[in-house]
Design a protein around this motif. Structure first.
Motif, PDB file in Angstrom:
ATOM      1  N   THR A 755       0.844  -1.191   0.000  1.00 35.58           N
ATOM      2  CA  THR A 755       0.000   0.000   0.000  1.00 35.58           C
ATOM      3  C   THR A 755       0.880   1.242   0.000  1.00 35.58           C
ATOM      4  O   THR A 755       2.052   1.189   0.376  1.00 35.58           O
ATOM      5  CB  THR A 755      -0.914   0.041   1.232  1.00 35.58           C
ATOM      6  N   LYS A 790      -4.713   5.474  -3.853  1.00 34.44           N
ATOM      7  CA  LYS A 790      -4.359   4.255  -3.122  1.00 34.44           C
ATOM      8  C   LYS A 790      -4.701   3.001  -3.913  1.00 34.44           C
ATOM      9  O   LYS A 790      -3.918   2.039  -3.927  1.00 34.44           O
ATOM     10  CB  LYS A 790      -5.070   4.240  -1.767  1.00 34.44           C
ATOM     11  N   ARG A 794      -1.836   0.348  -5.342  1.00 33.88           N
ATOM     12  CA  ARG A 794      -1.832  -1.044  -4.878  1.00 33.88           C
ATOM     13  C   ARG A 794      -1.977  -2.016  -6.051  1.00 33.88           C
ATOM     14  O   ARG A 794      -1.213  -2.977  -6.179  1.00 33.88           O
ATOM     15  CB  ARG A 794      -2.965  -1.266  -3.877  1.00 33.88           C
ATOM     16  N   LYS A 798       0.752  -4.743  -7.542  1.00 33.35           N
ATOM     17  CA  LYS A 798       0.437  -6.172  -7.597  1.00 33.35           C
ATOM     18  C   LYS A 798       0.570  -6.709  -9.028  1.00 33.35           C
ATOM     19  O   LYS A 798       1.006  -7.836  -9.242  1.00 33.35           O
ATOM     20  CB  LYS A 798      -0.982  -6.407  -7.063  1.00 33.35           C
TER      21      LYS A 798
END
Length: 997
Positions: A755, A790, A794, A798
């Motif tokens: 994060t 955010k 994230r 990923k």
């Protein structure tokens, strides 16, 4: 108000043309009243002046306006002259008509009209102008021109492109991008810009030198009436030296050059002493044809930069410029895309109902895209459970020993599925009716070896054996080769020969892995089968390919009205179409404008999915859900140099926060501005749908019609946009360093740890200092993380790690390709060299040590299979199976990756010699790779993060032994006391546990 007008009125002669098939090759010669009280010769208006043109248009509009006919006014001239006694004489259009008829010019006969037209003549403009002069001089007839000397009649969208560009290029040093699909007529319109701007030196460069003849043909069509213009190229017409002499004598010219040839010049870092004059010339106008090809490489950019002088106007042309659009502002782009074309086709019929004029867009067929999810049927070829990308390369993998398919049973099942004789089947070869529709198709495959194997397989198939198989991949069915432009022409002839003179009597399937997908057309093709491409497939390559089947085609009285693209990887289809439709679907947010744009695209290009036993068209809701994934993909592919990485707080910066940004700029400096991107409408960010629509409504109003309040609203919005842009330009210096650290970070729980709030905890202090800008501490970063979205951060992180993890599932060579593709997305900070590009790594090591390089001899194109470079007395000794190589100060792991692969190949060769009968499977090759890492490669890094990144590059997420160690103060100690460092490395206190050094 009543007034008086002159009683004496002259006539003018006008000539115009209508851009449609019935009026092709003929011109209308008429006259109109011209209101003027000027009687002296010197006061007569000059030909084609604005007053004459205005009067002519008023007359022509009287009888064309109600029908909505589009015409092009070619010539106007006052119908007055002085005779030999200096008396003023007048003449009419019928006087010109009689001269034309006496000269043998025929009147136009229109279908369905019993008598010939009185004012339409089958001739060119120069012949009409000669007839007008003959009336004045008393000559009875003229010599009719043997060639067509009538100006090109441009369609409305072409005229718009010309006018916008000419207006912009009135100021030197400007640039434009034409995003115009194929068959727009980019060459003619681009040359018309040169003509209207009177550019004296025009240079055309392209990645396809074979099109020089086409450019010359269009040059003659545009500049037929400009005798002072000449054309030249390296191999055609005049040389540049001759053209420069012509220029010195007051002439003008257009020169054509190849980008490939220019890239080899010393002036841009090439090896050859050539093209000095070309780079020295101060070009007025630079045209870059097919600009999406070969212009964004380091050498390609150097060529364009060297040719562009301060006064040079640059026009880039492309039908699929998706890689170029981020570099341009909206005002610098002209767009004519597939949707616009198809809309024009529909609206023409509405606006010309009852007219005799044919629809000029009617021959352009619509495209329907059908998707079949092979991943549901063949789960083994899904790359990962999240992205569900189908691995065509693995599916079509061939055996080294005999060239057959590794997964032969699955290939057979797939071919049988395509043509299973079932009335309920929805596959394209399942019925005789369908096979007739798809008599001639293009099949795209992932490689030359796959094409050769499939060619043989199709010839032996009970259904496909009835089709003529044309393999144009590489050197066809003979031997492996590399596609190139010259071979394109031979491949095209092979296809035409197979189709024959009557396509209704033959069946063909053309196999390709890239050839015939740009710059050529095969009209009888009605479908393209997309059985190639990967997670990194670009919209440019995809759309260039499917547009091959949109070529107009009429045969035996039937016109191709629809064509098909069949894609067997639905997620890839949706990602590409999202970029094509230019929908800005922000994660977690959907706007009405997005939905309208996507609905428009799906209306003209339906996407239909096989769902169970029925076909279901994708609707807007279904597509919008997929577009979120496409957005993350683009953030990753641009190395976090993307506006969607940030949230809307950048629109609401008060004085205190602006001071924070000023302080940050003082620390790291302002980096280059963020390019305009396809996936973000910067004017929309921070607005509700209602506010956006209000802004859009105001912008459409003329400035004089806006209220002071509306002007103030626009001013504030522009200030917010500029404020956000400045803030992003400062944050860029931090953002582009994030992907590399996210790639290497040692994380156990990605959902919890990956994060923006936890980012500083992922990186130790020494690593933060190495990879972040000097002066940007963790404490300073904490003040700016609030501006990052955010969710995007994230999911993008990923995605990077998922790409690296997925690479571990493939062969050694394909894994290296995928890992280096990830590195290709990472950006280097300005004025710093943190990451040496993979191309440069290959160039450095192959030229000094030899080994296996993944690039061609020019180091411009990656190869599907690495090539061996042998330097006598060096390579065999350095890359032997028992060699030990130490890399010092690794940050990416790319240099040891090259060394490891070269030693791995030596180990592989030795293993085959010891076990000649063993079949090499993936487990064996992976074992040899792990042994190479454990026994042959040593790596020293400055920080723990560099160690982690290097481990990720060499071994991925697998628990393999990698001899990578962290040595604090490495560089300084090497400088101050190298002997001491060498002793440390040899000593027991720094033992390499894996290989026991």
């Amino acid at each position: 108000m009543h007034t008086f007008e002159t009683s004496l009125k002259a006539k003018l002669i006008y000539v115009f043309a209508i851009p449609d098939e019935p009026h092709a090759g003929c011109l209308k010669v008429g006259d109109a009243t011209f209101y003027s009280d000027k009687g002296d010769t010197e006061d007569w208006p000059s030909p084609n002046c604005e007053p004459l043109n205005k009067a002519a248009r008023e007359r022509i509009d009287q009888y064309t306006g109600t029908a909505g006919i589009v015409y092009q006014l070619l010539h106007t001239e006052i119908a007055l002259y002085k005779d030999k006694d200096d008396q003023t004489c007048a003449f009419r259009d019928h006087d010109v008509h009689r001269v034309l008829e006496r000269s043998g010019v025929k009147k136009k006969a229109f279908d369905g009209v019993s008598t010939k037209s009185q004012e339409w003549f089958c001739c060119d403009l120069e012949t009409v102008k000669s007839a007008i002069s003959a009336v004045k001089t008393g000559d009875r007839a003229v010599t009719v021109s043997s060639t067509d000397r009538t100006p090109i009649i441009f369609r409305p969208e072409q005229q718009d492109a010309i006018q916008r560009t000419v207006k912009r290029f009135k100021k030197p040093g400007q640039r434009m991008l034409w995003n115009a699909k194929m068959r727009f007529g980019k060459t003619l319109t681009a040359l018309q810009v040169a003509k209207e701007r009177n550019f004296r030196r025009t240079l055309i460069i392209t990645h396809r030198p074979v099109v020089s003849v086409g450019w010359f043909e269009d040059f003659e069509k545009i500049f037929y009436d400009r005798q002072n213009y000449r054309f030249g190229s390296r191999d055609y017409e005049d040389s540049l030296q001759a053209l420069e002499q012509h220029f010195m004598q007051g002439g003008s010219y257009v020169f054509f050059a190849s980008i490939q040839d220019l890239r080899g010049s010393e002036q841009v870092g090439g090896k050859f002493d050539k093209n000095d004059l070309l780079f020295h010339v101060s070009w007025d106008y630079l045209i870059v044809d097919e600009a999406h090809e070969g212009t964004l490489t380091e050498r390609g950019e150097a060529v364009i930069q060297a040719l562009t002088k301060p006064e040079t106007c640059v026009l880039q042309l492309s039908g699929t410029p998706f890689n170029l659009l981020p570099k341009y502002d909206e005002k610098e782009i002209f767009t004519w895309d597939y949707v616009m074309e198809q809309r024009a086709k529909v609206e023409w019929d509405k606006n010309h109902l009852g007219d005799d004029a044919p629809n000029p867009y009617e021959p352009l067929p619509a495209i329907n895209i059908y998707t079949y999810d092979l991943g549901r049927l063949l789960q083994d070829y899904i790359e990962d459970d999240v992205d569900r990308a189908f691995n065509f390369r693995e599916f079509f993998r061939t055996r080294e020993e005999d060239g057959g398919f590794v997964h032969e049973d699955h290939i057979d099942s797939f071919l049988n599925l395509l043509c299973r004789d079932d009335p309920q089947s929805l596959y394209p070869y399942s019925r005789e009716e369908y096979r007739n529709i798809f008599r001639h198709t293009l099949w795209m495959l992932p490689g030359v070896k796959a094409a050769r194997a499939l060619s043989q397989k199709l010839r032996e198939h009970p259904v496909f054996a009835h089709f003529k198989i044309v393999n144009v991949a590489g050197d066809g069915d003979k031997k492996e080769d590399v596609d190139d432009e010259v071979e394109n022409r031979n491949a095209l002839q092979m296809v035409k020969d197979a189709i024959g003179t009557d396509p209704d009597q033959t069946y063909t399937i053309t196999l390709s892995c890239g050839r015939l997908t740009t710059g050529v057309s095969v009209a009888p093709w009605t479908g393209v089968f997309m059985m190639a491409g990967t997670y990194k497939s670009t919209a440019t390559a995809y759309m260039q390919t499917i547009f091959r089947v949109q070529t107009p085609y009429t045969h035996n009285g039937r016109m191709k009205s629809v064509c098909y693209a069949f894609d067997f990887a639905p997620d890839r289809t949706l990602t590409v179409l999202a970029e094509t439709a230019k929908v800005s679907a922000k994660v977690g947010q959907q706007t009405d404008e997005d939905r309208r744009t996507l609905a428009d695209f799906l209306n003209f290009c339906p996407v239909i999915a096989l769902d169970g036993s029925e076909m279901k068209p994708y609707d807007v809701d279904r597509m919008m859900a997929q577009l979120k994934k496409a957005q993350i993909e683009r953030v990753v592919s641009r190395g976090f140099e993307d506006g969607y990485l940030y949230n809307n707080e950048l629109y609401h910066l008060d004085d205190g926060r602006m001071k924070d940004f000023q302080d940050l700029q003082n620390v790291i400096g302002k980096t280059k501005a963020l390019p305009r991107t396809l996936d973000i409408d910067i004017n929309r960010q921070g607005l509700t749908n209602e506010q956006y629509e209000e802004i859009e409504r105001i912008e459409k109003k003329k400035k004089a019609e806006r209220t002071p309040e509306e002007e103030e609203m626009l001013r504030q919005r522009e200030e917010q946009r500029e404020q956000r842009g400045r803030a992003i330009a400062i944050l860029r210096g931090i953002s582009i360093r994030m992907p590399l650290m996210l790639y290497g970070a040692d994380i156990n729980d990605e959902d919890r740890e990956l994060t923006i709030d936890n980012f500083t905890a992922l990186v130790d202090d020494r690593s933060w200092e190495e990879f972040m800008p000097r002066g940007v501490t963790k404490e300073l970063f904490e003040r700016f993380k609030r501006y990052y979205d955010k969710d995007v951060f994230r999911e993008a992180g990923k995605r990077i790690r998922r790409m690296a993890r997925t690479a571990d599932r493939f062969t050694i060579e394909e894994r290296i390709e995928r890992i280096t593709d990830i590195f290709a997305t990472f950006r280097n900070p300005d004025k710093e060299t943190v990451l040496t590009p993979w191309r440069v790594v290959n160039l450095h090591l192959s030229r000094t040590l030899g080994g296996y390089t993944f690039f061609d001899e020019a180091f411009e194109r990656e190869l599907s299979a690495p090539r061996e470079v042998d330097i006598p007395g060096v390579t065999a000794d350095v890359f032997r199976p028992d060699a030990l190589i130490l890399e010092i100060n690794s940050k990416s792991g790319l240099y040891p990756l090259y060394a490891a692969y070269s030693i791995y190949r030596a180990r592989l060769r030795a293993h085959k010699e010891q076990h000649p009968d063993e079949v090499m499977d993936d487990d064996t090759t992976r074992q040899l790779w792990d042994e190479t890492l454990r026994q042959n490669i040593l790596v020293l890094c400055k920080t723990p993060m560099a160690v982690s990144i290097t481990r990720r590059t060499l071994a991925g997420f697998r628990p393999a032994d990698v001899n990578a160690r962290d040595y604090p103060n490495l560089i300084q100690e090497l400088i101050d006391k190298p002997a001491y460092v060498a002793d440390i490395l040899r000593g027991m206190s720094f033992r390499w546990t894996a290989c026991g050094v």
